[in-house]
Motif scaffolding. Structure first.
Motif, mmCIF file in Angstrom:
data_model
loop_
_atom_site.group_PDB
_atom_site.id
_atom_site.type_symbol
_atom_site.label_atom_id
_atom_site.label_comp_id
_atom_site.label_asym_id
_atom_site.label_seq_id
_atom_site.Cartn_x
_atom_site.Cartn_y
_atom_site.Cartn_z
ATOM 1 N N ALA A 101 21.044 -2.206 -31.999
ATOM 2 C CA ALA A 101 20.094 -2.665 -30.855
ATOM 3 C C ALA A 101 18.730 -2.878 -31.167
ATOM 4 N N THR A 102 18.170 -3.669 -30.740
ATOM 5 C CA THR A 102 16.695 -3.843 -30.806
ATOM 6 C C THR A 102 15.812 -3.510 -29.727
ATOM 7 N N TYR A 103 14.515 -2.941 -29.720
ATOM 8 C CA TYR A 103 13.824 -2.676 -28.970
ATOM 9 C C TYR A 103 12.203 -3.142 -28.973
ATOM 10 N N ASP A 113 6.097 -1.796 -28.203
ATOM 11 C CA ASP A 113 5.313 -1.351 -27.341
ATOM 12 C C ASP A 113 5.792 -0.994 -25.860
ATOM 13 N N THR A 114 6.809 -1.323 -25.653
ATOM 14 C CA THR A 114 7.327 -0.916 -23.992
ATOM 15 C C THR A 114 8.701 -0.202 -24.211
ATOM 16 N N GLY A 115 9.318 -0.213 -25.518
ATOM 17 C CA GLY A 115 10.779 0.470 -25.385
ATOM 18 C C GLY A 115 11.787 -0.463 -24.690
ATOM 19 N N VAL A 116 11.535 -1.537 -24.282
ATOM 20 C CA VAL A 116 12.716 -2.435 -23.537
ATOM 21 C C VAL A 116 13.403 -3.147 -24.721
ATOM 22 N N CYS A 117 14.790 -2.858 -24.421
ATOM 23 C CA CYS A 117 15.774 -3.555 -25.310
ATOM 24 C C CYS A 117 15.743 -4.976 -25.291
ATOM 25 N N ASP A 118 15.841 -5.689 -26.397
ATOM 26 C CA ASP A 118 15.710 -7.462 -26.288
ATOM 27 C C ASP A 118 16.805 -7.966 -27.151
ATOM 28 N N GLY A 119 17.730 -6.924 -27.407
ATOM 29 C CA GLY A 119 18.967 -7.442 -28.411
ATOM 30 C C GLY A 119 19.767 -6.375 -28.727
ATOM 31 N N GLY A 120 21.326 -6.827 -29.263
ATOM 32 C CA GLY A 120 22.343 -5.829 -29.307
ATOM 33 C C GLY A 120 22.827 -5.221 -28.463
ATOM 34 N N CYS A 158 19.189 6.211 -28.254
ATOM 35 C CA CYS A 158 19.508 4.907 -28.114
ATOM 36 C C CYS A 158 20.070 4.891 -26.660
ATOM 37 N N ALA A 159 19.789 3.679 -26.082
ATOM 38 C CA ALA A 159 20.290 3.090 -24.778
ATOM 39 C C ALA A 159 21.586 2.955 -24.874
ATOM 40 N N HIS A 160 22.342 2.812 -26.114
ATOM 41 C CA HIS A 160 23.728 2.345 -26.144
ATOM 42 C C HIS A 160 24.685 3.555 -25.932
ATOM 43 N N VAL A 161 24.683 4.343 -26.921
ATOM 44 C CA VAL A 161 25.607 5.629 -26.738
ATOM 45 C C VAL A 161 24.936 7.023 -27.176
ATOM 46 N N GLY A 162 23.552 6.727 -26.923
ATOM 47 C CA GLY A 162 22.911 8.077 -26.966
ATOM 48 C C GLY A 162 22.782 8.783 -28.299
ATOM 49 N N VAL A 163 22.656 8.111 -29.423
ATOM 50 C CA VAL A 163 22.469 8.858 -30.723
ATOM 51 C C VAL A 163 21.268 8.474 -31.051
ATOM 52 N N GLU A 164 20.487 9.374 -32.122
ATOM 53 C CA GLU A 164 19.133 8.900 -32.686
ATOM 54 C C GLU A 164 19.195 7.607 -33.295
ATOM 55 N N CYS A 211 22.616 -2.442 -26.407
ATOM 56 C CA CYS A 211 21.770 -1.869 -25.268
ATOM 57 C C CYS A 211 21.137 -2.505 -24.376
ATOM 58 N N ARG A 212 21.345 -3.998 -24.129
ATOM 59 C CA ARG A 212 20.855 -5.012 -23.378
ATOM 60 C C ARG A 212 20.520 -4.500 -22.121
ATOM 61 N N ASN A 213 19.229 -4.829 -21.541
ATOM 62 C CA ASN A 213 18.824 -4.269 -20.251
ATOM 63 C C ASN A 213 18.542 -2.700 -20.182
ATOM 64 N N GLY A 214 18.884 -1.947 -21.282
ATOM 65 C CA GLY A 214 18.431 -0.618 -21.456
ATOM 66 C C GLY A 214 17.003 -0.429 -22.091
ATOM 67 N N ARG A 215 16.496 0.834 -21.915
ATOM 68 C CA ARG A 215 15.142 0.896 -22.763
ATOM 69 C C ARG A 215 15.006 2.392 -23.132
ATOM 70 N N LEU A 216 14.103 2.541 -24.235
ATOM 71 C CA LEU A 216 13.747 3.911 -24.342
ATOM 72 C C LEU A 216 13.044 4.729 -23.633
#
Ligand code: FES
Length: 126
Positions: free
Chosen positions: A80-82, A85-92, A52-58, A94-99
């Motif tokens: 957090a939601t992603y 198809d792109t892994g881009v975070c759109d909520g929660g 996860c782009a938030h704190v790095g857990v599964e 991790c905003r602005n993060g991505r997988l």
């Protein structure tokens, strides 16, 4: 011949359904041991590093990666939601993060992972 990584068999294509459970494989990268996961969304297969782009857990809870509606990947920890198809975070949180996306291939009824860069399989597949 170029020095291409050999494809890793992930699962049968039919094992991945749109918005259904994912398949995980052990992997390593520069941060140590982790897993990667593969899902199907709108008939296409996608793979990401399971971090996860938030704190790095599964992200998953028992291989469940999707929201109930099946239109987002959702982290089971803090929600957090992603975009699948792109892994881009759109909520929660991790905003602005991505997988981190992986290269995947589906052919002859089988899903393959084509490892590249520092994310590599941690154990050989039987
Ligand atoms: S660790 Fe994923 S939302 Fe916090």
């Amino acid at each position: 011949m170029t020095h291409a990584a050999s494809p890793i068999r992930v699962c049968d294509a039919q094992d991945l359904r749109n918005g259904g459970p994912g398949v995980k494989l052990p992997a390593t990268d520069s941060a140590g041991h982790s897993t990667v996961f593969f899902i199907r969304y709108q008939d296409r297969v996608y793979g990401y590093l399971n971090r996860c782009a938030h704190v790095g857990v599964e992200l998953d809870w028992e291989n469940s990666f999707f929201t109930r509606a099946g239109d987002r990947i959702m982290c089971a920890r803090h929600g957090a939601t992603y975009l699948p198809d792109t892994g881009v975070c759109d909520g929660g949180p991790c905003r602005n993060g991505r997988l981190t996306p992986l290269k995947v291939q589906e052919r002859d009824g089988t899903v393959y992972w084509l490892p590249e860069g520092k994310i590599q399989p941690a154990a050989s597949q039987g």
